[in-house]
Design a protein around this motif. Sequence first.
Motif, PDB file in Angstrom:
ATOM      1  N   TYR A  12       0.681  -1.341   0.084  1.00 13.42           N
ATOM      2  CA  TYR A  12      -0.137   0.156  -0.232  1.00 13.42           C
ATOM      3  C   TYR A  12       0.418   1.086   0.359  1.00 13.42           C
ATOM      4  N   THR A  48      -5.394  -4.219  -5.017  1.00 10.45           N
ATOM      5  CA  THR A  48      -6.033  -3.715  -3.767  1.00 10.45           C
ATOM      6  C   THR A  48      -5.617  -2.107  -3.438  1.00 10.45           C
ATOM      7  N   ARG A  51      -6.216   1.123  -4.902  1.00 12.43           N
ATOM      8  CA  ARG A  51      -6.705   0.942  -4.628  1.00 12.43           C
ATOM      9  C   ARG A  51      -7.073   2.251  -3.393  1.00 12.43           C
ATOM     10  N   GLU A  52      -6.464   1.814  -1.920  1.00 10.90           N
ATOM     11  CA  GLU A  52      -5.954   2.231  -1.084  1.00 10.90           C
ATOM     12  C   GLU A  52      -5.453   3.530  -1.246  1.00 10.90           C
ATOM     13  N   ARG A  55      -7.435   6.336  -2.791  1.00  7.92           N
ATOM     14  CA  ARG A  55      -8.330   6.898  -1.811  1.00  7.92           C
ATOM     15  C   ARG A  55      -7.474   8.025  -0.977  1.00  7.92           C
ATOM     16  N   HIS A  56      -6.454   7.515  -0.732  1.00  9.49           N
ATOM     17  CA  HIS A  56      -5.349   8.267  -0.387  1.00  9.49           C
ATOM     18  C   HIS A  56      -5.359   9.807  -0.743  1.00  9.49           C
ATOM     19  N   GLN A  59      -7.602  11.910  -1.408  1.00  4.98           N
ATOM     20  CA  GLN A  59      -8.812  13.164   0.241  1.00  4.98           C
ATOM     21  C   GLN A  59      -6.919  13.884  -0.264  1.00  4.98           C
ATOM     22  N   GLU A  60      -5.963  13.551  -0.752  1.00  6.20           N
ATOM     23  CA  GLU A  60      -4.831  14.290  -0.106  1.00  6.20           C
ATOM     24  C   GLU A  60      -4.957  15.898  -1.356  1.00  6.20           C
ATOM     25  N   ASP A  75      -9.635  27.074  -8.827  1.00  2.00           N
ATOM     26  CA  ASP A  75      -8.276  26.486  -7.512  1.00  2.00           C
ATOM     27  C   ASP A  75      -7.396  27.075  -6.521  1.00  2.00           C
ATOM     28  N   TYR A  78      -8.325  29.845  -4.533  1.00  2.00           N
ATOM     29  CA  TYR A  78      -8.847  29.279  -3.001  1.00  2.00           C
ATOM     30  C   TYR A  78      -7.498  29.183  -2.045  1.00  2.00           C
ATOM     31  N   SER A  79      -7.280  28.209  -3.172  1.00  2.00           N
ATOM     32  CA  SER A  79      -5.776  27.459  -1.631  1.00  2.00           C
ATOM     33  C   SER A  79      -4.951  28.408  -0.953  1.00  2.00           C
ATOM     34  N   VAL A 140      -0.649  20.326  13.539  1.00  2.00           N
ATOM     35  CA  VAL A 140      -2.444  20.244  12.649  1.00  2.00           C
ATOM     36  C   VAL A 140      -2.451  21.446  11.722  1.00  2.00           C
ATOM     37  N   MET A 141      -1.943  22.617  12.212  1.00  2.00           N
ATOM     38  CA  MET A 141      -1.454  23.613  11.034  1.00  2.00           C
ATOM     39  C   MET A 141      -0.626  23.200  10.064  1.00  2.00           C
ATOM     40  N   GLU A 144      -1.473  21.030   7.911  1.00  2.00           N
ATOM     41  CA  GLU A 144      -2.711  21.203   6.334  1.00  2.00           C
ATOM     42  C   GLU A 144      -1.508  22.101   4.873  1.00  2.00           C
ATOM     43  N   LYS A 147      -0.212  19.838   2.619  1.00  2.00           N
ATOM     44  CA  LYS A 147      -0.728  19.298   2.129  1.00  2.00           C
ATOM     45  C   LYS A 147      -1.508  20.302   0.924  1.00  2.00           C
TER      46      LYS A 147
ATOM     47  N   ARG B  55      -9.536   3.815   5.150  1.00  2.00           N
ATOM     48  CA  ARG B  55      -8.232   4.589   5.347  1.00  2.00           C
ATOM     49  C   ARG B  55      -8.652   5.818   4.381  1.00  2.00           C
ATOM     50  N   GLN B  59      -7.605   9.270   6.864  1.00  2.00           N
ATOM     51  CA  GLN B  59      -7.935  10.702   6.404  1.00  2.00           C
ATOM     52  C   GLN B  59      -7.738  11.946   6.529  1.00  2.00           C
ATOM     53  N   TYR B  78      -5.301  22.372  18.925  1.00  2.00           N
ATOM     54  CA  TYR B  78      -4.300  23.322  17.436  1.00  2.00           C
ATOM     55  C   TYR B  78      -5.560  23.079  16.921  1.00  2.00           C
ATOM     56  N   LEU B  82      -6.550  26.012  14.413  1.00  2.00           N
ATOM     57  CA  LEU B  82      -6.619  26.884  13.088  1.00  2.00           C
ATOM     58  C   LEU B  82      -8.333  27.245  12.472  1.00  2.00           C
ATOM     59  N   ASN B 138     -15.088  30.811  -0.350  1.00  2.00           N
ATOM     60  CA  ASN B 138     -13.888  30.304  -0.803  1.00  2.00           C
ATOM     61  C   ASN B 138     -13.779  28.386   0.138  1.00  2.00           C
ATOM     62  N   VAL B 140     -12.120  25.998  -0.818  1.00  2.00           N
ATOM     63  CA  VAL B 140     -11.101  25.117   0.340  1.00  2.00           C
ATOM     64  C   VAL B 140     -11.492  25.069   1.380  1.00  2.00           C
TER      65      VAL B 140
END
Lengths: 208, 208
Positions: A12, A48, A51-52, A55-56, A59-60, A75, A78-79, A140-141, A144, A147, B55, B59, B78, B82, B138, B140
């Motif tokens: 994976y 398999t 696919r995982e 999906r990841h 999400q990313e 896009d 906004y980002s 956390v920031m 983010e 990403k 999964r 995420q 945290y 944000l 926005n 995002v």
Amino acid sequence: MQVVNPSTTNAYRLAYESIRNLILSGELIGGIKLVEERLAEKIGVSRTPIREAIRHLEQEGLIKNKRVYKPTKEDLIYSSELITLIESHAAKKAAENMTKEKLSQLKQILKESKNGSIDEIVSANKKFHDLILAECNNPVMLEEIQKLNTVFYLYRRLLIKNKRPLLYEEHEEIYQAIASKNGESASELMRKHLEMDLKYMLRYSSIF
Amino acid sequence: MQVVNPSTTNAYRLAYESIRNLILSGELIGGIKLVEERLAEKIGVSRTPIREAIRHLEQEGLIKNKRVYKPTKEDLIYSSELITLIESHAAKKAAENMTKEKLSQLKQILKESKNGSIDEIVSANKKFHDLILAECNNPVMLEEIQKLNTVFYLYRRLLIKNKRPLLYEEHEEIYQAIASKNGESASELMRKHLEMDLKYMLRYSSIF
DNA sequence: CCTCATACTTTTGGATGAATTTTTTTGGGT
DNA sequence: ACCCAAAAAAATTCATCCAAAAGTATGAGG
């Protein structure tokens, strides 16, 4: 004891990193359709884990609808707005709390970014921003931001390649504001800096 | 034409939504180990879609290490930071741009949140924040906030249940600032409001 | 009574085949 | 030549199977 080795063989993880690299290296260009079986064969695992991984990556934000994500102008805007919000917050924090050691590191990196190959400058600029971001002191920031930046990654190079004007000078100004502990100014300069980045990014990318 | 119906039968989606609900409804409590086969049987699909759903939830931050995510005090701090950054930005934008119609909607919601059952107040408060957040304009940021809030969801209720002091009054103040187009003040009040929320959340949750 | 090794059980990870859905191609009708 | 429908091909989704890993219980030796 269990040592968490990220390169542990694991279909994976292998699939995830492989596909990610294929996209970031530009080998899989934006908009292209990803076919599980094709990838499975190429990477040498079954469907398999592919696919995982997909999906990841979905999400990313690197894959959308089984296609390599191709950001629209909107896009990017906004980002960029969210990145700006976080980075200018970081700049303020940096001005308030950065240690002497970190500050001199920052100055060193600034110097490095003045000249060198494209890759060297890109790398130094990234370090500059990362060092400031670290002052958030907020995982956390940071996660983010990381990403959000993966999507921007391909576009950032454009700025250096096209020699975006005043890039160095703006970094210099930001450094000065942080060094002189002026939080408001650092934050504001960072905001303007990133707005300029976006402006030039949109200009340099002929796609839009 | 393709109508995107989210409730289309689809084992993966079913698994994702089912597990998510189990967690958010509190049926699967934080820290509990998720066993693929158990879930597969409960939901009535095979393990494959369960694995994909896990999964995804991982995420999304609701599952970590095959266990239902149980935030630490630090995690809450945290994330809150944000959320605060984004919401106070939104409050500023709201003060600058909110239309008359939206403003009166906001006032209406404020009134609704003054009394009613716990669920009604929770819901009205959520609407209050969402309406302000929408002024980000926005997607995002909105998506990010939504994700951050899923983790907070279970804790938000605590505030109402324990009758957190001044909750209504602070909302009222924020509304006033927005209505009088005072961006700086709205932003600052929102920041303080969310900091209070966090403070009380930590106090009310006996776990920490 | 504790400790550790070993056997047993449970759970996960990965491969694959079959069913379903989606996409593409083909060919007849206008 | 163009449009649409039917057929064919391709891709995705899901269930099931097996092997490997993790976890747990049992019991012999100290």
